[in-house]
Design a protein around this motif. Sequence first.
Motif, mmCIF file in Angstrom:
data_model
loop_
_atom_site.group_PDB
_atom_site.id
_atom_site.type_symbol
_atom_site.label_atom_id
_atom_site.label_comp_id
_atom_site.label_asym_id
_atom_site.label_seq_id
_atom_site.Cartn_x
_atom_site.Cartn_y
_atom_site.Cartn_z
ATOM 1 N N PHE B 125 38.353 -19.268 14.192
ATOM 2 C CA PHE B 125 38.059 -17.969 13.555
ATOM 3 C C PHE B 125 36.658 -17.927 12.962
ATOM 4 C CE2 PHE B 125 42.561 -16.188 12.567
ATOM 5 C CZ PHE B 125 42.870 -16.291 13.907
ATOM 6 N N ALA B 157 37.151 -7.381 10.692
ATOM 7 C CA ALA B 157 38.447 -7.794 10.130
ATOM 8 C C ALA B 157 39.589 -7.437 11.079
ATOM 9 C CB ALA B 157 38.656 -7.143 8.766
ATOM 10 N N VAL B 158 39.520 -6.244 11.675
ATOM 11 C CA VAL B 158 40.573 -5.816 12.607
ATOM 12 C C VAL B 158 40.599 -6.739 13.826
ATOM 13 C CG1 VAL B 158 41.297 -3.952 14.159
ATOM 14 C CG2 VAL B 158 40.614 -3.429 11.829
ATOM 15 N N LEU B 160 39.743 -9.811 13.876
ATOM 16 C CA LEU B 160 40.344 -11.080 13.440
ATOM 17 C C LEU B 160 41.874 -10.976 13.379
ATOM 18 C CD1 LEU B 160 37.795 -12.026 10.633
ATOM 19 C CD2 LEU B 160 38.182 -13.304 12.730
ATOM 20 N N PHE B 161 42.377 -9.817 12.918
ATOM 21 C CA PHE B 161 43.829 -9.603 12.897
ATOM 22 C C PHE B 161 44.402 -9.682 14.320
ATOM 23 C CE2 PHE B 161 46.026 -8.421 8.998
ATOM 24 C CZ PHE B 161 44.981 -8.394 8.092
ATOM 25 N N ASP B 162 43.716 -8.995 15.240
ATOM 26 C CA ASP B 162 44.177 -9.013 16.633
ATOM 27 C C ASP B 162 44.234 -10.435 17.169
ATOM 28 O OD1 ASP B 162 44.508 -6.345 16.779
ATOM 29 O OD2 ASP B 162 42.664 -5.908 17.860
ATOM 30 N N ALA B 164 44.429 -13.147 15.463
ATOM 31 C CA ALA B 164 45.447 -13.924 14.762
ATOM 32 C C ALA B 164 46.821 -13.699 15.393
ATOM 33 C CB ALA B 164 45.476 -13.536 13.284
ATOM 34 N N GLU B 165 47.128 -12.432 15.672
ATOM 35 C CA GLU B 165 48.415 -12.086 16.282
ATOM 36 C C GLU B 165 48.549 -12.761 17.646
ATOM 37 O OE1 GLU B 165 50.770 -10.357 14.790
ATOM 38 O OE2 GLU B 165 52.050 -10.659 16.550
ATOM 39 N N ASP B 167 46.878 -15.424 18.796
ATOM 40 C CA ASP B 167 46.917 -16.883 18.703
ATOM 41 C C ASP B 167 48.276 -17.371 18.212
ATOM 42 O OD1 ASP B 167 44.357 -16.824 19.549
ATOM 43 O OD2 ASP B 167 43.470 -17.802 17.800
ATOM 44 N N ALA B 168 48.878 -16.631 17.247
ATOM 45 C CA ALA B 168 50.183 -17.039 16.729
ATOM 46 C C ALA B 168 51.210 -17.034 17.863
ATOM 47 C CB ALA B 168 50.619 -16.106 15.612
#
Lengths: 209, 192
Positions: B125, B157-158, B160-162, B164-165, B167-168
């Motif tokens: 990230f 930031a958005v 990064l959220f995408d 994160a989702e 990658d999880a």
Amino acid sequence: MHVPDGFLSPQTYLPAYAIAAGGWAWATRVLQRRLDETLLPRLAVLTALGFVLMSVMLPLPGGTSVHASGIGILAVVFGPWITFAAVSLVLLLQALVFGAGGITVLPVNALAMGLAGSAAACLAYRLLHPIDERAGLFAAGWLATVVPALLIALVLGIQPAIAHTADGQPLFFPFGLSVTLPALVVPHVVLGVGEGLLTILVVRFLRRR
Amino acid sequence: MQDRLLLLGYAVAVIAVTAVHNPWWLTGGLLVAAAVAGRRAPAIGWRALGAVLYFNLVISVGYAARALFGQTVSIDYLILVNVRVYLLIFLTFTLAVRVDVLRALNFSQGLTYLATLALSQIITFRRLFEDLRLAAESRRLRRLGLRESYLQSAAAAVHLFDRAEHDAREIALAMRARGFFRPDAGDDARGH
């Protein structure tokens, strides 16, 4: 907003660890209930997200900027307990791996930023968003900045009273509440406006997807 | 085992440093910490100095300024707090250099997996965030206005959220494919 290492007395950080331990245990239960087998990867990714959100710049008038906290955004999207767990892990990794922050101040920072800040943000959002979505998001971002600053100012400000020599000289943080409250809270009241605006933008962008 | 002992030693040392209020003892502790840091001590020392300088200067000058208002100012306090904060930061930086934290945390499998995954994601990230910053920097001819700056930060930031989702989901699938979530998978699936 982090409290730096070395300014908190053991009379403060040891009880804070006890309280935070209860919070971490409860957060783990909430996470296990909500996140099934994907708990580990999700929490790890959220921790990384929390870490990097703290690098996002919060623009200020005049062309300067400061780092955002991202707590309001995380709290509105994931709720207070997941935010508390992720922020605590961020602080732990910052202290142990990156040498930033510290281990004595970890529970106070985690409780103030991760739990109180995110709980205030969630509460404000839940109360206000049925009336006005934007107001709810703004209040969430603003409170996620101001509430931790207020708590940290209180914790720092009581240090001279609870840890001092026989002749009254401080042993840890030297300034009382009359200094810490205005010095910490007033700037964060202003910074909170930026955090509130960023929370509105990010959450609305996310909702549009 | 050595990493775990060093981590434990660090925790004990930190509590001891905050329980001792004699600057001479703390200076002695600093010498011990420098010995533990070994050849890296000078580099750690400079880094620690850089880390504490600004905050401690503000606190120390603010405290000393009380004398201007007729309040009692103790030189002993100034020495004590500066030595203590410097020692704590020195210890933390020494820990970061000397200890493999992942190995030190292996008393709990869950915590080790969590820390490993989180650290790998933090590296990913941070690189992504730096790429976004550089990309934005290279594409602008003038300083951005306040509104544009907010939109740019929000877009980052958005993204990064995408990520994160995504990658999880990917990590969970990869762990499931390796039998990590099966209760009977035992230690084999966990690489032991």
